[in-house]
Design a protein around this motif. Structure first.
Motif, mmCIF file in Angstrom:
data_model
loop_
_atom_site.group_PDB
_atom_site.id
_atom_site.type_symbol
_atom_site.label_atom_id
_atom_site.label_comp_id
_atom_site.label_asym_id
_atom_site.label_seq_id
_atom_site.Cartn_x
_atom_site.Cartn_y
_atom_site.Cartn_z
ATOM 1 N N ARG A 1 2.289 1.916 -3.356
ATOM 2 C CA ARG A 1 1.326 2.507 -4.289
ATOM 3 C C ARG A 1 1.079 3.985 -3.974
ATOM 4 O O ARG A 1 1.011 4.822 -4.867
ATOM 5 C CB ARG A 1 0.017 1.729 -4.246
ATOM 6 C CG ARG A 1 0.172 0.316 -4.840
ATOM 7 C CD ARG A 1 -1.169 -0.323 -5.112
ATOM 8 N NE ARG A 1 -1.883 -0.640 -3.892
ATOM 9 C CZ ARG A 1 -3.163 -0.343 -3.687
ATOM 10 N NH1 ARG A 1 -3.854 0.268 -4.621
ATOM 11 N NH2 ARG A 1 -3.743 -0.667 -2.565
ATOM 12 N N VAL A 2 0.929 4.301 -2.688
ATOM 13 C CA VAL A 2 0.699 5.706 -2.334
ATOM 14 C C VAL A 2 1.900 6.560 -2.734
ATOM 15 O O VAL A 2 1.747 7.645 -3.295
ATOM 16 C CB VAL A 2 0.447 5.892 -0.821
ATOM 17 C CG1 VAL A 2 0.102 7.337 -0.523
ATOM 18 C CG2 VAL A 2 -0.668 5.000 -0.355
ATOM 19 N N PHE B 1 0.835 -1.203 0.000
ATOM 20 C CA PHE B 1 0.000 0.000 0.000
ATOM 21 C C PHE B 1 0.871 1.255 0.000
ATOM 22 O O PHE B 1 0.638 2.190 -0.763
ATOM 23 C CB PHE B 1 -0.906 -0.023 1.234
ATOM 24 C CG PHE B 1 -1.804 1.174 1.361
ATOM 25 C CD1 PHE B 1 -2.885 1.343 0.521
ATOM 26 C CD2 PHE B 1 -1.557 2.138 2.328
ATOM 27 C CE1 PHE B 1 -3.712 2.452 0.632
ATOM 28 C CE2 PHE B 1 -2.381 3.249 2.452
ATOM 29 C CZ PHE B 1 -3.458 3.396 1.603
ATOM 30 N N ARG C 1 3.492 13.264 -1.286
ATOM 31 C CA ARG C 1 3.196 14.002 -0.046
ATOM 32 C C ARG C 1 2.157 13.258 0.782
ATOM 33 O O ARG C 1 2.226 13.236 2.005
ATOM 34 C CB ARG C 1 2.734 15.415 -0.389
ATOM 35 C CG ARG C 1 3.863 16.227 -1.033
ATOM 36 C CD ARG C 1 3.427 17.617 -1.373
ATOM 37 N NE ARG C 1 3.033 18.370 -0.205
ATOM 38 C CZ ARG C 1 2.032 19.243 -0.196
ATOM 39 N NH1 ARG C 1 1.354 19.475 -1.281
ATOM 40 N NH2 ARG C 1 1.748 19.896 0.892
ATOM 41 N N ALA C 2 1.184 12.664 0.097
ATOM 42 C CA ALA C 2 0.212 11.866 0.835
ATOM 43 C C ALA C 2 0.907 10.680 1.497
ATOM 44 O O ALA C 2 0.541 10.267 2.590
ATOM 45 C CB ALA C 2 -0.896 11.383 -0.099
ATOM 46 N N ARG D 1 3.982 10.617 2.661
ATOM 47 C CA ARG D 1 4.663 11.087 3.867
ATOM 48 C C ARG D 1 3.649 11.300 4.975
ATOM 49 O O ARG D 1 3.889 11.003 6.140
ATOM 50 C CB ARG D 1 5.419 12.393 3.571
ATOM 51 C CG ARG D 1 6.858 12.330 4.036
ATOM 52 C CD ARG D 1 7.685 13.404 3.385
ATOM 53 N NE ARG D 1 7.772 13.203 1.961
ATOM 54 C CZ ARG D 1 7.985 14.173 1.090
ATOM 55 N NH1 ARG D 1 8.103 15.408 1.489
ATOM 56 N NH2 ARG D 1 8.065 13.903 -0.183
ATOM 57 N N PHE D 2 2.480 11.798 4.592
ATOM 58 C CA PHE D 2 1.401 11.982 5.572
ATOM 59 C C PHE D 2 0.991 10.630 6.159
ATOM 60 O O PHE D 2 0.648 10.530 7.334
ATOM 61 C CB PHE D 2 0.217 12.667 4.884
ATOM 62 C CG PHE D 2 -0.962 12.922 5.779
ATOM 63 C CD1 PHE D 2 -0.865 13.768 6.863
ATOM 64 C CD2 PHE D 2 -2.181 12.310 5.518
ATOM 65 C CE1 PHE D 2 -1.946 14.006 7.680
ATOM 66 C CE2 PHE D 2 -3.273 12.538 6.337
ATOM 67 C CZ PHE D 2 -3.150 13.394 7.419
ATOM 68 N N ALA D 3 1.044 9.596 5.329
ATOM 69 C CA ALA D 3 0.677 8.256 5.790
ATOM 70 C C ALA D 3 1.795 7.614 6.604
ATOM 71 O O ALA D 3 1.650 6.488 7.057
ATOM 72 C CB ALA D 3 0.329 7.364 4.601
ATOM 73 N N GLY D 4 2.914 8.328 6.767
ATOM 74 C CA GLY D 4 3.983 7.807 7.605
ATOM 75 C C GLY D 4 5.070 7.065 6.850
ATOM 76 O O GLY D 4 5.885 6.379 7.450
ATOM 77 N N GLN E 1 1.818 7.407 -6.350
ATOM 78 C CA GLN E 1 0.740 8.283 -6.803
ATOM 79 C C GLN E 1 0.869 9.689 -6.260
ATOM 80 O O GLN E 1 0.642 10.654 -6.971
ATOM 81 C CB GLN E 1 -0.607 7.725 -6.356
ATOM 82 C CG GLN E 1 -1.006 6.512 -7.143
ATOM 83 C CD GLN E 1 -2.416 6.101 -6.799
ATOM 84 O OE1 GLN E 1 -3.147 6.845 -6.163
ATOM 85 N NE2 GLN E 1 -2.779 4.924 -7.204
ATOM 86 N N SER E 2 1.145 9.814 -4.986
ATOM 87 C CA SER E 2 1.335 11.164 -4.455
ATOM 88 C C SER E 2 2.267 11.104 -3.256
ATOM 89 O O SER E 2 1.881 10.689 -2.171
ATOM 90 C CB SER E 2 0.006 11.832 -4.130
ATOM 91 O OG SER E 2 -0.739 11.102 -3.266
ATOM 92 N N GLU F 1 8.524 6.660 5.152
ATOM 93 C CA GLU F 1 9.822 7.332 5.157
ATOM 94 C C GLU F 1 10.405 7.165 3.766
ATOM 95 O O GLU F 1 10.757 6.048 3.372
ATOM 96 C CB GLU F 1 10.770 6.671 6.158
ATOM 97 C CG GLU F 1 10.300 6.694 7.584
ATOM 98 C CD GLU F 1 10.483 8.065 8.190
ATOM 99 O OE1 GLU F 1 11.370 8.811 7.725
ATOM 100 O OE2 GLU F 1 9.747 8.402 9.121
#
Lengths: 508, 360
Positions: B231-232, B228, B238-239, B241-244, B235-236, B246
């Motif tokens: 994939r994030v 996951f 910054r999202a 990094r927001f999801a944790g 795609q993006s 590294e």
């Protein structure tokens, strides 16, 4: 004020796939009139002005400008006729100076020296001092807007369109802008002023056209209406302000001391020695003009930028050196300003986006394996509780409207039983009803004992929901003060006064 | 006028149908090409797609080759696809493939001629570590100094090729090889050999590993949080990094996985079909795997099919050259058409074609 008709719009319609953006819209502006175009997000204001400015072609209807038929095929044609526009989002190059930026927007720019001279003259005539040699990257948002305005004024427009011009300004800067606009109007330039800030419109505009769902629902003289009446015309329903219950705050939940971080962006603002504490059950409002460190503060609090462990404490525990998921575990959730691409991955479904930040606190991952059933149930719960309008949780985030996605993002964070909540621009670009729901949800979470930090550029919003109030200015945070009893002047000073935006040598 | 309109969600129907459509179009366009060259188009197409598998005379030889060729392609491509999904561009799989083979061979030669059950497992470990280690060079340089992994990993291919020649002529040269360059033949060393497991199928341990890699990657992307995050991140960022996520850790992991897969492919090749390290041991699997990864839309199942398809056209192309005297360049053009149609038709799964009315 002359009453000669300048622009008449007659029965303009524009159909987009799935939306009738404008439905037989008619209105007129007289020379020297300041006319407001009022409506919620998605009411069709932007589409309408884009047609006037030649960016979009209407499907039906006619326009007349200074008595002649007017159908601009492109913005250049509109500019040649005497229509100029200042956009909400600036189109400036940060690495170029003011004069170079102005020259880029002109058909036949004069020689640099002559242009610099003209910029100085115009800026002094209208009380908007601006040094043509300064780099745009070093300017404040208010100063950047001045560059855009002066770029328009150099074309000597008959009609100036301004799209939400005050969303990036401090109250003092708004005053200066209004003086300039009144001066322009007195000289015969008509101004089409787009906003949803009602007090501003009442103070500035001579006439108003109110749009709702693409249709003109009313025309009025704003001064003769109360802000509340205007709002109800705009929304089409009776609004109830958020209900608050006063409750004594509890123990300190979030404690930030001596937080200094560099910005990850080249033209960003570094945070300098920021101190703040938020108690359980309290909402701290942080105001400030865009670009004064709001993004950096959110990143530092959410854990996307790391600092010393002791700079940020949650319930006494140092978390400054932890990443986003470790901070979520400690009870802190965050909702960044940018919905698409930061708070949510555009091409992923709502279920996947629910997992994005909910994995830790909602236990959606066990031993590395994702529990998709639980993730979907979490997403469905958020959609239901926060009234997110979507065909289903399998829909991609980018297919949702801005307001609905914002409700989803805020709902996702608030549904994780957090002890500390940090949000940046929670209601930016969201319609009034959704904004009210989001504010109410924040208040409810505070009432339930969460410590809430709301970073926002919308002063009305902060005054409505915050218990204490402070402002970010050039990366520094002012000392917080109780919201009750604050005057607009005091707020302006906290936000950094007028950013040196004096009314200099105004002739008028 | 026709215009393209982005679909809100990629079309599942077209994602499945476009590859079939592309193969059909390639057959038509390729048939035309062969007809212009004066060959019977039906016969040419049959020679490429049918004969390698079903010809009575030589399919017994060519059929096993399909898996022998597809195995390393799929194994490498699956590894690369994880990184590609996260915008991590390991272009140096060919070098990692070579280093995996060399490290594995080194283990085998160190034990020669002892016979122990653990030699082959140790070689597998060494092969994976060799590829992983070679991929850690660009990963370290990127994380530490911000160098471009495309350039560094690509340049390391040429370094690896030189190490390979040095090994073939120097340290690893077969002392009983009458002076010919090249190591001992591992196929003749039972404890180190990677034999055909089921006679006549071409299946060796590398093919098994490729199959396992497909299944693992599928599960990883579908069910595991690491998949996951990959994939994030693609795609993006910054999202992510927001999801944790590294970014540096993710980069190191993806480079390591793709390097280890390539190293394994090299090990299985050198212990099996190839048998020895020579100065021409590598034949471009590491580069072709990049095409396979994209042809398979970075999806494990897609990569499996793409690897088989590409292997088929390579074998069929060779047969067509031999039997029909088709020039090698015509075969390459044919393979190019296949890629062209596959990637070109891709637009249908993300966009829909709309006819724009007479709008002025």
């Amino acid at each position: 004020m002359s009453k000669t008709e300048l622009l008449a719009v007659d029965g303009i319609s524009k159909q987009y796939p799935g939306v009738l953006a404008n439905d037989a819209v008619s209105f007129a502006i007289a020379e020297g009139e300041v006319h407001a175009l009022l409506g919620e997000n998605g009411a069709g204001k932007s589409t309408l002005v884009k047609m006037i400015y030649g960016l979009v072609k209407p499907d039906a209807g006619q326009m007349r400008f200074r008595g002649a038929a007017y159908a601009p095929k492109e913005p250049r044609e509109a500019r040649a006729s005497g229509v100029a526009m200042v956009f909400q989002h600036f189109s400036l190059f940060e690495a170029l100076n003011v004069a170079e930026n102005v020259a880029l927007g002109m058909e036949n720019p004069p020689k640099p020296r002559e242009l610099a001279h003209r910029i100085r003259t115009v800026s002094e005539d209208y009380g908007l001092p601006l040094d043509p040699a300064r780099l745009v990257g070093d300017l404040s948002a208010g100063e950047r807007q001045r560059v855009e305005i002066i770029r328009c004024l150099l074309q000597d427009p008959k009609l100036l369109i301004m799209d939400e011009p005050t969303s990036v300004l401090t109250p003092q800067e708004v005053d200066i802008l209004f003086k300039t606009l009144r001066q322009l109007a007195a000289e015969g330039t008509a101004i089409l002023y787009i906003s949803h800030k009602l007090e501003e419109i009442r103070a500035l505009c001579d006439g108003a056209t109110i749009l709702r769902r693409g249709k003109v629902v009313a025309s009025c003289t704003p001064r003769e209406k109360t802000a509340r009446e205007l709002a109800e015309l705009m929304v089409g329903e009776t609004l109830t302000p958020p209900a608050r219950r006063q409750k004594p705050p509890g123990a300190v939940a979030l404690d930030v001391s001596g937080l200094s971080v560099a910005s990850p962006n080249p033209f960003g603002t570094a945070l300098q020695n920021v101190h703040l504490t938020v108690q359980q059950g309290e909402i701290l409002g942080i105001a400030g003009v865009a670009g004064n460190g709001q993004d950096e503060l959110l990143l530092a609090l959410s854990g996307e930028i790391r600092t010393d462990a002791e700079a940020i404490r949650i319930a006494g525990q140092g978390v400054g050196d932890l990443g986003p998921n470790a901070r979520r575990r400690a009870g802190l959730v965050a909702a960044p300003e940018e919905r698409l691409g930061h708070a949510a991955a555009p091409d992923m479904s709502l279920t996947e986006n629910a997992l994005l930040s909910g994995a830790v606190r909602k236990n959606l991952v066990r031993r590395g394996l994702i529990d998709w059933t639980a993730a979907r149930r979490f997403a469905e719960a958020v959609v239901k509780d926060f009234d997110v309008r979507t065909p289903g949780v399998g829909t991609a985030a980018r297919a949702l409207s801005g307001g609905n996605l914002q409700k989803f993002v805020i709902g996702r964070e608030l549904s994780q039983a957090p002890s500390v909540i940090v949000v940046n621009q929670p209601t930016w670009g969201v319609d009034a009803a959704a904004a009210a729901a989001i504010r109410q949800a924040l208040i409810d979470r505070a009432a339930a004992g969460a410590a809430v930090v709301v970073i926002s550029q919308d002063l009305d919003e902060l005054l409505e929901i915050a218990d204490r109030f402070c402002a970010l200015n050039a990366g520094r945070l002012s000392a917080p003060r109780p919201t009750q009893g604050l005057t607009v002047e005091e707020i302006g000073l906290m936000m950094g006064g007028s950013h040196g935006m004096e009314v200099a040598h105004a002739h008028a | 006028m026709l215009t393209l309109e982005k679909r809100p969600n990629p079309s599942r129907f077209w994602t499945i149908v476009t590859p079939l459509l592309a193969v059909a179009l390639t057959m038509i366009a390729g048939g035309l090409l062969f007809a212009i060259l004066g060959k019977n188009p039906v016969e040419a197409i049959r020679t490429i797609f049918w004969d390698p598998l079903f010809n009575e005379q030589f399919a017994a030889y060519s059929r096993p080759q399909l898996l022998v060729k597809a195995g390393p392609l799929v194994l490498i491509a699956v590894g690369l696809s994880l990184g590609f999904r996260a915008n991590i561009w390991n272009i140096g799989a060919e070098g990692q493939y070579i280093m995996g083979a060399i490290c594995g061979t080194a283990v085998a030669l160190a034990f020669y001629p002892a016979e122990h059950w653990y030699i082959f497992p140790l070689m597998i470990l060494a092969g994976a570590l060799g590829g992983w280690g070679w991929a850690m060079i660009p990963a370290f340089l990127k994380n530490r100094f911000g160098t471009n992994e495309i350039l560094v990993s690509l340049m390391l291919v040429y370094v690896a090729e030189n190490v390979e020649s040095w090994m073939a002529f120097g340290p690893m040269r077969n002392p009983q090889g009458m002076g010919f360059p090249g190591s001992r033949n591992l196929q003749q060393y039972p404890a180190a050999a990677n034999p055909e497991l089921i006679p006549g199928t071409g299946i060796h341990w590398g093919v098994v590993a490729a199959g396992l890699a497909v299944l693992l990657a599928y599960a990883l992307l579908k069910r595991h949080i690491f998949g996951f995050h990959v994939r994030v991140a693609g795609q993006s960022p910054r999202a992510a990094r927001f999801a944790g996520v590294e970014p540096k850790r993710l980069f190191t992991l993806c480079m390591g996985i793709s390097g280890a897969c390539a190293g394994l492919a090299g090990l299985f090749e050198v212990a099996g079909p190839s048998g020895q390290i020579t100065d021409s041991f590598n034949v471009g699997y590491g580069f072709t795997a990049i095409i396979v990864a994209y042809l398979g839309r970075l999806h494990p199942i897609g990569i499996l099919l793409a690897g088989l398809l590409l292997a088929l056209t390579y074998i069929g192309g060779e047969i067509a050259q031999l039997q029909l005297n088709l020039p090698a360049s015509a075969i390459q053009a044919f393979q190019g058409m296949l890629l062209f149609f596959l990637l070109g038709l891709d637009v249908l799964s993300n966009y829909r074609i709309k006819r724009k009315g007479a709008q002025k």
